[in-house]
Motif scaffolding. Structure first.
Motif, PDB file in Angstrom:
ATOM      1  N   LYS A 101       0.832  -1.208   0.000  1.00  0.00           N
ATOM      2  CA  LYS A 101       0.000   0.000   0.000  1.00  0.00           C
ATOM      3  C   LYS A 101       0.864   1.254   0.000  1.00  0.00           C
ATOM      4  N   ARG A 105       1.029   4.228  -2.790  1.00  0.00           N
ATOM      5  CA  ARG A 105       0.832   5.648  -2.492  1.00  0.00           C
ATOM      6  C   ARG A 105       1.995   6.481  -3.009  1.00  0.00           C
ATOM      7  N   SER A 111      -1.377   1.260  -8.891  1.00  0.00           N
ATOM      8  CA  SER A 111      -2.518   0.842  -8.089  1.00  0.00           C
ATOM      9  C   SER A 111      -3.375  -0.111  -8.891  1.00  0.00           C
TER      10      SER A 111
END
Length: 128
Positions: A101, A105, A111
């Motif tokens: 994750k 970011r 993603s």
């Protein structure tokens, strides 16, 4: 009509049989001590005497809380060495997920693509 359910081990095993067709509770109104409760109080609304829909909502909430996973895990004795191995594997999975994750970011890895929800109308922006 509002149905309050205090989740106990016995209540989970007979949840489908405990709710009568008219929405009244049959077995869940017993006095239970606080020591055998698994989770927290869950609220399930029964609309238009639709008990099947309320049961599906309850099962979905229980699934999200991890109650079924916990019951399956507690079904048989778990040796301390197996418990340590399981907890270590869970910690590794959590760390990998957190790292993935964080990398998403920061833009290091792409993603995942969002799946289209068939219930959501296409072309309308979300309201914030």
């Amino acid at each position: 009509m509002l149905v309050y359910v205090l989740i106990t081990k016995m209540a989970l095993q007979s949840i489908s049989e405990s709710v009568q067709r008219d929405g009244s509770l049959r077995h869940l109104d017993r006095q239970t001590s606080g020591s055998n409760t698994i989770g927290k109080h869950l609220q399930v609304f029964v609309r238009d005497n639709n008990v099947d829909q309320a049961l599906r909502a309850l099962k979905r909430k229980l699934q999200r809380e991890g109650v079924f996973r916990e019951m399956k895990r507690r079904k048989a004795y778990e040796k301390p060495s197996e418990r340590r191995n399981r907890e270590k594997a869970e910690a590794i999975r959590r760390a990998r997920k957190a790292a993935r994750k964080q990398a998403q970011r920061e833009g290091l890895i792409p993603s995942p693509k969002r799946r289209e929800d068939p219930r959501r109308p296409v072309g309308r922006p979300r309201s914030f």
